[in-house]
Design a protein around this motif. Structure first.
Motif, PDB file in Angstrom:
ATOM      1  N   HIS A 168      -8.969  14.132  -2.563  1.00 35.90           N
ATOM      2  CA  HIS A 168      -9.067  12.805  -1.825  1.00 35.90           C
ATOM      3  C   HIS A 168     -10.525  12.662  -1.354  1.00 35.90           C
ATOM      4  O   HIS A 168     -10.926  11.458  -1.446  1.00 35.90           O
ATOM      5  N   GLN A 169     -10.959  13.676  -0.868  1.00 31.82           N
ATOM      6  CA  GLN A 169     -12.434  13.460  -0.173  1.00 31.82           C
ATOM      7  C   GLN A 169     -13.376  13.032  -1.505  1.00 31.82           C
ATOM      8  O   GLN A 169     -14.375  12.405  -0.987  1.00 31.82           O
ATOM      9  N   ARG A 170     -13.268  13.648  -2.624  1.00 28.24           N
ATOM     10  CA  ARG A 170     -14.124  13.303  -3.667  1.00 28.24           C
ATOM     11  C   ARG A 170     -14.093  11.573  -4.116  1.00 28.24           C
ATOM     12  O   ARG A 170     -14.947  10.984  -3.987  1.00 28.24           O
ATOM     13  N   ARG A 203       1.482   9.272  -5.903  1.00 29.03           N
ATOM     14  CA  ARG A 203       2.345  10.380  -5.660  1.00 29.03           C
ATOM     15  C   ARG A 203       3.181  11.048  -7.106  1.00 29.03           C
ATOM     16  O   ARG A 203       3.437  11.983  -7.103  1.00 29.03           O
ATOM     17  N   SER A 204       3.728   9.870  -7.443  1.00 26.79           N
ATOM     18  CA  SER A 204       4.862  10.001  -8.478  1.00 26.79           C
ATOM     19  C   SER A 204       4.236  10.581  -9.779  1.00 26.79           C
ATOM     20  O   SER A 204       4.767  11.131 -10.770  1.00 26.79           O
ATOM     21  N   MET A 256       0.843  -1.291  -0.031  1.00 23.59           N
ATOM     22  CA  MET A 256      -0.018  -0.086   0.113  1.00 23.59           C
ATOM     23  C   MET A 256       0.822   1.369   0.045  1.00 23.59           C
ATOM     24  O   MET A 256       0.393   2.401  -0.618  1.00 23.59           O
ATOM     25  N   ALA A 257       1.921   1.391   0.717  1.00 24.60           N
ATOM     26  CA  ALA A 257       3.024   2.602   0.861  1.00 24.60           C
ATOM     27  C   ALA A 257       3.471   2.718  -0.749  1.00 24.60           C
ATOM     28  O   ALA A 257       3.711   3.916  -1.138  1.00 24.60           O
ATOM     29  N   TYR A 292      -2.158  13.788   1.889  1.00 19.16           N
ATOM     30  CA  TYR A 292      -0.628  14.117   1.401  1.00 19.16           C
ATOM     31  C   TYR A 292       0.153  12.964   1.185  1.00 19.16           C
ATOM     32  O   TYR A 292       1.337  13.152   0.579  1.00 19.16           O
ATOM     33  N   LEU A 293      -0.076  11.731   1.762  1.00 18.10           N
ATOM     34  CA  LEU A 293       0.661  10.601   1.413  1.00 18.10           C
ATOM     35  C   LEU A 293       0.747  10.327  -0.022  1.00 18.10           C
ATOM     36  O   LEU A 293       1.738   9.592  -0.572  1.00 18.10           O
TER      37      LEU A 293
END
Length: 161
Positions: free
Chosen positions: A134-136, A92-93, A84-85, A125-126
């Motif tokens: 993110h919320q959507r 993120r990339s 998951m990380a 932010y992760l």
């Protein structure tokens, strides 16, 4: 609603008690009867309101429990945590917003629970996203995972307030 009907009944009863069918009112007795009846009716309305609030609270607790099951991922192994990380690092990339949206939409369409939980189950932010995006994604995931549950939760919260 029950409380409003109860108060309307109190006023109607009070009005009827103040009138005497034979035209000979006894104000003190009439007021005492009216007060006694009003107190009885108030207790009844309070009991009805307490019951309605308790029932709504139980329903809200049930809905909250179901939402918690959808929101909180099951226990995961350390290997899953590492995967998951890496998924979040991959998201993120992706610097182009449209590509990131396309990636998440593809995961959503494919039903890729691991990817969705990795990104949605962690702070925004992760995965390099803004909070609104993110919320959507989270809202879309919840609606798909438990249709109608979020609406029921919102309705119950509005009913208690």
């Amino acid at each position: 609603m029950a409380a409003r009907q109860g108060w309307a009944q109190i006023y109607k009863t009070n009005h009827n008690l103040m009138r005497s069918p034979n035209g000979r009112d006894k104000p003190l007795e009439t007021l005492q009867r009216s007060a006694s009846h009003a107190q009885h009716r108030i207790k009844s309305v309070q009991q009805q309101a307490a019951f309605a609030v308790e029932a709504a609270q139980l329903n809200l607790d049930l809905v909250n429990g179901q939402l918690a099951k959808v929101n909180n991922p099951p226990d995961v192994s350390s290997a899953d945590v590492a995967v998951m990380a890496k998924i979040r690092a991959h998201v993120r990339s992706i610097k182009d917003h449209a590509e990131r949206e396309a990636f998440m939409q593809a995961a959503f369409n494919a039903g890729d629970q691991r990817t969705l939980r990795a990104v949605i189950g962690a702070p925004h932010y992760l995965s390099g996203t803004i909070e609104l995006t993110h919320q959507r994604w989270r809202d879309d995931f919840l609606k798909a995972a438990a249709p109608g549950l979020e609406e029921a939760h919102n309705n119950l919260e509005r009913g208690i307030e």
